[in-house]
Design a protein around this motif. Structure first.
Motif, PDB file in Angstrom:
ATOM      1  N   GLN A 170      -1.958 -13.365   4.734  1.00  0.00           N
ATOM      2  CA  GLN A 170      -1.252 -12.400   3.961  1.00  0.00           C
ATOM      3  C   GLN A 170      -2.034 -11.700   3.070  1.00  0.00           C
ATOM      4  O   GLN A 170      -1.766 -10.626   2.412  1.00  0.00           O
ATOM      5  N   ASP A 171      -3.250 -12.091   2.732  1.00  0.00           N
ATOM      6  CA  ASP A 171      -4.336 -11.364   1.989  1.00  0.00           C
ATOM      7  C   ASP A 171      -4.788  -9.962   2.647  1.00  0.00           C
ATOM      8  O   ASP A 171      -5.310  -9.292   1.880  1.00  0.00           O
ATOM      9  N   GLN A 172      -4.345 -10.169   4.061  1.00  0.00           N
ATOM     10  CA  GLN A 172      -4.659  -8.774   4.426  1.00  0.00           C
ATOM     11  C   GLN A 172      -3.835  -7.628   4.433  1.00  0.00           C
ATOM     12  O   GLN A 172      -4.076  -6.558   4.820  1.00  0.00           O
ATOM     13  N   PHE A 173      -2.475  -7.856   4.045  1.00  0.00           N
ATOM     14  CA  PHE A 173      -1.514  -7.251   3.774  1.00  0.00           C
ATOM     15  C   PHE A 173      -1.793  -6.326   2.624  1.00  0.00           C
ATOM     16  O   PHE A 173      -2.210  -6.691   1.589  1.00  0.00           O
ATOM     17  N   THR A 174      -1.466  -4.875   2.714  1.00  0.00           N
ATOM     18  CA  THR A 174      -1.472  -4.240   1.522  1.00  0.00           C
ATOM     19  C   THR A 174      -0.733  -4.402   0.606  1.00  0.00           C
ATOM     20  O   THR A 174       0.600  -5.122   0.666  1.00  0.00           O
ATOM     21  N   THR A 175      -0.973  -4.019  -0.707  1.00  0.00           N
ATOM     22  CA  THR A 175      -0.050  -4.272  -1.911  1.00  0.00           C
ATOM     23  C   THR A 175       1.184  -4.024  -2.003  1.00  0.00           C
ATOM     24  O   THR A 175       2.273  -4.731  -1.770  1.00  0.00           O
ATOM     25  N   ARG A 176       1.486  -2.865  -1.382  1.00  0.00           N
ATOM     26  CA  ARG A 176       2.755  -2.224  -1.016  1.00  0.00           C
ATOM     27  C   ARG A 176       3.543  -2.989   0.119  1.00  0.00           C
ATOM     28  O   ARG A 176       4.654  -3.231   0.010  1.00  0.00           O
ATOM     29  N   PHE A 177       2.879  -3.415   1.292  1.00  0.00           N
ATOM     30  CA  PHE A 177       3.654  -4.405   2.192  1.00  0.00           C
ATOM     31  C   PHE A 177       4.060  -5.452   1.760  1.00  0.00           C
ATOM     32  O   PHE A 177       4.846  -6.010   2.124  1.00  0.00           O
ATOM     33  N   GLN A 178       3.121  -6.168   1.094  1.00  0.00           N
ATOM     34  CA  GLN A 178       3.535  -7.407   0.295  1.00  0.00           C
ATOM     35  C   GLN A 178       4.524  -7.318  -0.349  1.00  0.00           C
ATOM     36  O   GLN A 178       5.575  -8.087  -0.372  1.00  0.00           O
ATOM     37  N   GLU A 179       4.789  -6.288  -1.362  1.00  0.00           N
ATOM     38  CA  GLU A 179       5.886  -5.979  -2.099  1.00  0.00           C
ATOM     39  C   GLU A 179       7.242  -5.579  -0.977  1.00  0.00           C
ATOM     40  O   GLU A 179       8.341  -6.211  -1.552  1.00  0.00           O
ATOM     41  N   LEU A 180       7.056  -5.028  -0.221  1.00  0.00           N
ATOM     42  CA  LEU A 180       8.239  -4.662   0.865  1.00  0.00           C
ATOM     43  C   LEU A 180       8.509  -6.008   1.587  1.00  0.00           C
ATOM     44  O   LEU A 180       9.818  -6.365   1.597  1.00  0.00           O
ATOM     45  N   LEU A 181       7.857  -7.035   1.749  1.00  0.00           N
ATOM     46  CA  LEU A 181       8.147  -8.390   2.255  1.00  0.00           C
ATOM     47  C   LEU A 181       8.920  -9.053   1.183  1.00  0.00           C
ATOM     48  O   LEU A 181       9.960  -9.924   1.517  1.00  0.00           O
TER      49      LEU A 181
END
Length: 129
Positions: free
Chosen positions: A3-14
Motif C-alpha cells: 500500500q505504500d506504493q499507492f499515491t496519497t490520492r489513491f489511498q484516500e479513494l480506497l
C-alpha cells in the motif's frame, strides 16, 4: 501488494470506498465502491479520464449496484477487500512494475478495471459512448 506504493490520492479513494462499505453495512470493499469514489472525485485524474463516459448515468448505475450488494448485521469493523478488488489491485501492481512506475495511481485502477470481468467493469464499459 504494498500500500505504500499507492499515491496519497489513491489511498484516500480506497478509504472513501471503505467508508461507503461500512455505511451500508457491507462486509467487502467492492470495485463498485472504488469506482464510485473515483466518480465522485471531481478534482482527481480518474474523473478527468472518465470525461468521455456518461458520468451521471454511470454514477447512478454504480450506486444502484452497490445497493444490491449483500449487507451484514452487527459490527462492520472488519471490512475486507473483496476478491475482485484484490485481483484488480494486484493487476495494478504488475502493470506499474511493467511500466517502471514507482507509484500506483487512479489511472492504473481504471486500466485494470477495464481488463476485469467484475460488475464495475461491465457498468463502466456500458457507460462509454
Amino acid at each position: 501488494m504494498r500500500q505504500d506504493q499507492f499515491t496519497t490520492r489513491f489511498q484516500e479513494l480506497l478509504g472513501e470506498a471503505q467508508s461507503m462499505a461500512v455505511e451500508r453495512s457491507q462486509q467487502y470493499i467492492d470495485p463498485l465502491h472504488l469506482l464510485l469514489a473515483v466518480l465522485k472525485d471531481t478534482e482527481g485524474t480518474g474523473r478527468t479520464l472518465l470525461e468521455r463516459v456518461r458520468v451521471r448515468e454511470l454514477e447512478r448505475k454504480v450506486k444502484e449496484a452497490i445497493g444490491k450488494l449483500p449487507e451484514v448485521s452487527g459490527a462492520t469493523d472488519n471490512v475486507q477487500i473483496s476478491r475482485e478488488l484484490m485481483a484488480i489491485l494486484n493487476s495494478m501492481e504488475r502493470e506499474a512494475e511493467r511500466l517502471g512506475d514507482k507509484f500506483i495511481s487512479t489511472d492504473l485502477f481504471l486500466l485494470a478495471l477495464c481488463d476485469s470481468k467484475c460488475d464495475a467493469a461491465h457498468l463502466a464499459q456500458e457507460g462509454t459512448p
